[in-house]
Each structure stands twice: as C-alpha cells, then as structure tokens.
Design a protein around this motif. Structure first.
Motif, PDB file in Angstrom:
ATOM      1  N   ASN A  24      11.552  30.799 -17.742  1.00  0.00           N
ATOM      2  CA  ASN A  24      12.542  31.862 -17.898  1.00  0.00           C
ATOM      3  C   ASN A  24      13.507  31.460 -19.000  1.00  0.00           C
ATOM      4  O   ASN A  24      14.302  30.536 -18.835  1.00  0.00           O
ATOM      5  N   THR A  28      19.839  33.103 -15.985  1.00  0.00           N
ATOM      6  CA  THR A  28      19.384  32.490 -14.748  1.00  0.00           C
ATOM      7  C   THR A  28      19.399  33.516 -13.623  1.00  0.00           C
ATOM      8  O   THR A  28      20.330  34.304 -13.503  1.00  0.00           O
ATOM      9  N   SER A  30      17.616  34.239  -9.394  1.00  0.00           N
ATOM     10  CA  SER A  30      16.928  33.656  -8.247  1.00  0.00           C
ATOM     11  C   SER A  30      16.004  34.706  -7.637  1.00  0.00           C
ATOM     12  O   SER A  30      16.400  35.455  -6.745  1.00  0.00           O
ATOM     13  N   ARG A  53      10.236  31.480  -3.334  1.00  0.00           N
ATOM     14  CA  ARG A  53      11.206  30.507  -3.820  1.00  0.00           C
ATOM     15  C   ARG A  53      11.843  29.704  -2.691  1.00  0.00           C
ATOM     16  O   ARG A  53      11.978  28.492  -2.783  1.00  0.00           O
ATOM     17  N   ARG A  72       6.275  25.303  -8.650  1.00  0.00           N
ATOM     18  CA  ARG A  72       7.461  25.658  -9.421  1.00  0.00           C
ATOM     19  C   ARG A  72       8.409  24.480  -9.494  1.00  0.00           C
ATOM     20  O   ARG A  72       8.376  23.577  -8.670  1.00  0.00           O
ATOM     21  N   ASN A  74      12.365  24.521  -9.893  1.00  0.00           N
ATOM     22  CA  ASN A  74      13.551  25.360 -10.022  1.00  0.00           C
ATOM     23  C   ASN A  74      14.551  24.793 -11.016  1.00  0.00           C
ATOM     24  O   ASN A  74      15.249  25.532 -11.701  1.00  0.00           O
ATOM     25  N   ASN A  77      13.535  25.996 -14.153  1.00  0.00           N
ATOM     26  CA  ASN A  77      13.267  27.443 -14.194  1.00  0.00           C
ATOM     27  C   ASN A  77      11.845  27.717 -14.679  1.00  0.00           C
ATOM     28  O   ASN A  77      11.615  28.628 -15.484  1.00  0.00           O
ATOM     29  N   THR A  78      10.919  26.958 -14.188  1.00  0.00           N
ATOM     30  CA  THR A  78       9.544  27.048 -14.654  1.00  0.00           C
ATOM     31  C   THR A  78       8.581  27.088 -13.484  1.00  0.00           C
ATOM     32  O   THR A  78       8.762  26.379 -12.486  1.00  0.00           O
TER      33      THR A  78
END
Length: 119
Positions: A24, A28, A30, A53, A72, A74, A77-78
C-alpha cells in the motif's frame, strides 16, 4: 488515497515458484481483510486467497490449496502470495484487493501483475 501495488510476477516453468507482493503506497488504512484474485485470458476474475487482518485467518480457493500461501506484514503494509508448484493453469493476471468490512465488497484494487507458467 489507498494505492495497492503488486509486484513479483513473471514467467516460470511448471513446478516453479513465485512470490507476489502487494504494498500500500497510499494513506495508511486498516482493512478488514485483503486478498488475491486472478484473471486468465478469456475468463472471469476468480478468487484465489484472502487473509483477515485481525485474526490472520486465511481461506483459499480449492484450485490453489496446498500450493499457495497468503501472508501479511502489517508493519510494512504489505501482503504476500507465495506460489509453489505452479501449473500452466495458474497463468493469469493477479490482483490484490482490500475490503473494509466483512461484507467482502472489495473496495480497493491493485493494477495487477502477470504470472505466466509454461509447461
């Protein structure tokens, strides 16, 4: 603005592996979950895998179960899709997507990355 950017596609022979990434690069956020889809030439887009998530709960299409792994990071952000034992029928443009709620209406999409598997 959320911007999902896929990378890692390419050409491999059957039985090979690739790892796709989805980063991303925008603001940011969620999401409730993120996932991978693919579209082969002349076919409709199909679901591949997704990860929630909050729980890391994962779900896969039967066609990739046992060969693909979604994960993932976090902090980065990948999201990733590790693809092993690739088959020619896995050839497609792979898209990552994010959904904000459990209604599974994916709100954000990347531009896609090509995966080509030769026999």
């Amino acid at each position: 603005q959320v911007q999902l950017v896929e990378s890692g596609g390419g050409s491999v022979q059957a039985g090979g592996s690739l790892r796709l990434s989805c980063a991303n690069s925008g603001r940011t956020f969620s999401p409730y979950a993120t996932g991978w889809f693919r579209q082969a030439p002349g076919k409709e887009r199909e679901f591949v895998a997704r990860i929630i998530r909050s729980s890391d709960n994962t779900f896969y299409a039967d066609s990739v179960k046992g060969r693909f792994t979604i994960s993932r990071d976090n902090a980065k952000n990948t999201m990733y899709l590790q693809m092993n034992d690739l088959k020619p029928e896995d050839t497609a443009v792979y898209y990552c997507a994010a959904t904000l709620t459990s209604t599974w209406s994916y709100d954000y999409w990347g531009q896609g990355t090509q995966v080509t598997v030769s026999s």
